[in-house]
Each structure stands twice: as C-alpha cells, then as structure tokens.
Design an enzyme around this catalytic site. Sequence first.
Site, PDB file in Angstrom:
ATOM      1  N   GLU A  13      -1.135   2.189   2.316  1.00 56.04           N
ATOM      2  CA  GLU A  13      -1.516   1.124   1.370  1.00 56.04           C
ATOM      3  C   GLU A  13      -2.229  -0.013   2.091  1.00 56.04           C
ATOM      4  OE1 GLU A  13       2.390   0.797  -0.304  1.00 56.04           O
ATOM      5  OE2 GLU A  13       2.148   2.813  -1.111  1.00 56.04           O
ATOM      6  N   GLU A  39       2.957  10.340   6.466  1.00 50.17           N
ATOM      7  CA  GLU A  39       3.047  10.144   5.022  1.00 50.17           C
ATOM      8  C   GLU A  39       1.752  10.616   4.365  1.00 50.17           C
ATOM      9  OE1 GLU A  39       6.030   6.828   3.981  1.00 50.17           O
ATOM     10  OE2 GLU A  39       4.167   5.830   4.529  1.00 50.17           O
ATOM     11  N   GLY A  69       4.508   8.025  -3.846  1.00 46.90           N
ATOM     12  CA  GLY A  69       4.684   7.456  -5.180  1.00 46.90           C
ATOM     13  C   GLY A  69       4.209   8.367  -6.294  1.00 46.90           C
ATOM     14  N   ASN A  82      11.152   1.483   2.870  1.00 48.14           N
ATOM     15  CA  ASN A  82      10.040   0.543   2.752  1.00 48.14           C
ATOM     16  C   ASN A  82      10.048  -0.007   1.330  1.00 48.14           C
ATOM     17  OD1 ASN A  82       7.620  -0.794   2.588  1.00 48.14           O
ATOM     18  ND2 ASN A  82       6.340   1.033   2.844  1.00 48.14           N
ATOM     19  N   TRP A  83      10.418  -1.282   1.215  1.00 44.11           N
ATOM     20  CA  TRP A  83      10.581  -1.858  -0.130  1.00 44.11           C
ATOM     21  C   TRP A  83       9.250  -2.288  -0.748  1.00 44.11           C
ATOM     22  CZ3 TRP A  83      15.561  -5.408  -0.149  1.00 44.11           C
ATOM     23  CH2 TRP A  83      16.661  -4.644   0.253  1.00 44.11           C
ATOM     24  N   LYS A  84       8.173  -2.249   0.041  1.00 40.25           N
ATOM     25  CA  LYS A  84       6.840  -2.636  -0.459  1.00 40.25           C
ATOM     26  C   LYS A  84       6.933  -4.014  -1.144  1.00 40.25           C
ATOM     27  CE  LYS A  84       5.727   2.223  -0.589  1.00 40.25           C
ATOM     28  NZ  LYS A  84       4.915   3.304  -1.133  1.00 40.25           N
ATOM     29  N   SER A 138       7.584  10.598  -1.611  1.00 44.12           N
ATOM     30  CA  SER A 138       8.433  11.109  -2.688  1.00 44.12           C
ATOM     31  C   SER A 138       9.706  11.809  -2.202  1.00 44.12           C
ATOM     32  CB  SER A 138       7.627  12.023  -3.616  1.00 44.12           C
ATOM     33  OG  SER A 138       6.575  11.297  -4.226  1.00 44.12           O
ATOM     34  N   HIS A 155       0.497   1.621   7.378  1.00 38.34           N
ATOM     35  CA  HIS A 155       0.842   2.251   6.098  1.00 38.34           C
ATOM     36  C   HIS A 155      -0.429   2.520   5.292  1.00 38.34           C
ATOM     37  CE1 HIS A 155       2.523   3.024   2.168  1.00 38.34           C
ATOM     38  NE2 HIS A 155       3.658   3.303   2.799  1.00 38.34           N
ATOM     39  N   GLY A 189      10.131   5.214  -0.008  1.00 38.02           N
ATOM     40  CA  GLY A 189       9.602   4.131  -0.832  1.00 38.02           C
ATOM     41  C   GLY A 189      10.475   3.916  -2.066  1.00 38.02           C
ATOM     42  N   GLY A 190      10.029   4.440  -3.190  1.00 36.42           N
ATOM     43  CA  GLY A 190      10.704   4.214  -4.471  1.00 36.42           C
ATOM     44  C   GLY A 190      12.211   4.417  -4.442  1.00 36.42           C
TER      45      GLY A 190
HETATM   46  P1  13P Z   1       7.519   6.975  -2.054  1.00 40.35           P
HETATM   47  O1  13P Z   1       8.835   7.398  -1.449  1.00 40.35           O
HETATM   48  O2  13P Z   1       7.692   6.032  -3.210  1.00 40.35           O
HETATM   49  O3  13P Z   1       6.625   8.124  -2.337  1.00 40.35           O
HETATM   50  O4  13P Z   1       6.779   6.088  -0.938  1.00 40.35           O
HETATM   51  C1  13P Z   1       6.695   6.549   0.362  1.00 40.35           C
HETATM   52  C2  13P Z   1       6.193   5.446   1.220  1.00 40.35           C
HETATM   53  O5  13P Z   1       5.058   5.015   1.072  1.00 40.35           O
HETATM   54  C3  13P Z   1       7.086   4.871   2.223  1.00 40.35           C
HETATM   55  O6  13P Z   1       6.404   4.070   3.119  1.00 40.35           O
END
Ligand code: 13P
Length: 250
Positions: free
Chosen positions: A97, A167, A173, A9-11, A213, A95, A234-235
Amino acid sequence: MRQKIVAGNWKMHKNAEETEDLLNELIDKLPHDIEAQIIVAPTFTNLASAVDHLEFTNIGVAAQNMSQFESGAYTGEISADMLKSIGVNTVLIGHSERRAYFNETDFILADKVTTALKNNMTVIFCFGEELKDRQNKQHFNVVENQLRDGLFHIKDKDWEQIVLAYEPVWAIGTGETATPDQAQEMHRFIRETVRHTFGSNVAEDVSILYGGSVKPENAKEIFSKTDVDGGLIGGAALKASDFAAIVSSI
Ligand code: 13P
C-alpha cells in the site's frame, strides 16, 4: 536464529479508544505460553500508548512506516529516532500500500532500510507481486527485483535485524489467499535467492512471513509449510478472537 512470528498490521484503523480496547482484548485472548513472537502495528498516533499498554506482555509493537531521513524539514514525516524514543524498535518497510498509493519506489525503500538499520531497528521488509505479474508468469522475477533493489544492499550482519514478509498484492484484503503450496513455492524461491547472494547461514536464519487474507480457517495449513515462518495479518488482526486463533495456529 529463525523465529516464528505473527504480526498484525492494523493499517489506518482504530482511534485511541478503539486501540486501547483491542489491546485489552488481545492481552486477554492471546496465548501467553507461545514461543512465537507476537507483534502489533497500530497507527503512529497510538504507538506510544500501545508500548505502555503492552509493557509487561509478550506482545511487541511495530510502526507501519518511517522516514528515510534522519531529521529535518520533512513535514508530516516520522523519524527512526522518534520511534525509538517511545520504545518502538521494529518497523514495516515496503508494504504494497505504501508502494502503490504513496509512490514508495525500491530506491526510496532501500534508503528507508539503510536508515532503520543505522538506527538499530528491526525491519519487516514487505514485497510481493501483483496479479498481472503472476498471470504473465513474472512473479519470481518481480519478487527477486524487489529484494535486490530494495534490500540486498545490506551487509551480512544486518540480516539479524531483517524479517521478510511476502505479500502477494492480489491476496491482500481480497479474501483470495495464496494456496499453501503457492506460498511455499515462493518462500522457497525467496530463501534460495537470499542464499545465492548472502550464503546458507543467512538464508536458513531469516524468518519469512506470509501475508494476504490469512484467517483462522487457513492459517494452520499455510503456517505448516517448511519455509513459512509465520504471518503478517491485516483484516483478521483487527478482531482479537481471530488474531488469537491465528497466533495459536503457528
Ligand atoms: P489482509 O490480511 O487484510 O489481506 O492484509 C494483509 C496485509 O496487507 C498485511 O500487511
């Protein structure tokens, strides 16, 4: 059939040029002979070029969100039909967020799921408790309610188009990952919750991804757990070598 899946997920990262660069690097670095499904979810503006770019690869493309409405006067929204028309058939819904910053309630998410399924899309349904829920020992309740209110209105046959992504918000994050045992404990609970309402076939077939993470250093141990079928990253998905290492850990 339950499948191994690793999705990135590149956000809200990577403009057009950066997207192309990362895709090229991924094509170069990702293993080609792997059975797991590999998915990337760039931003809306880069989805069409990502689909073109990845056409002859083993990497699929997902959207990070979509509207619950089919079409109409909804300024700024993107419909399922628009996504499908550029070759995107998978979408993340729910998600944390989206829930936290854009007020997407279980009720809205349930509508999004319905619209996605009606349009024959695959849904990666995301959910997970906040830190305070875990501290108050409410994490199982919270997760169960998120599933019941946002997802469990679907029919048995719809489950072929559903992937679950647990998640925990406190692990997103933050660098703080659920321990492999915490992930397994919750994934088992999720599978049992699905079993209770939809039966064993559905429960055994659904893929449950862990997100929060995940990194090259911890992926293997998390993925080794019985009820963890992959990850939503994510990251670490923004760095080709890290994402490739995570994919190779499945
Ligand atoms: P991180 O891997 O950066 O913690 O993010 C997870 C995420 O929200 C994937 O959708």
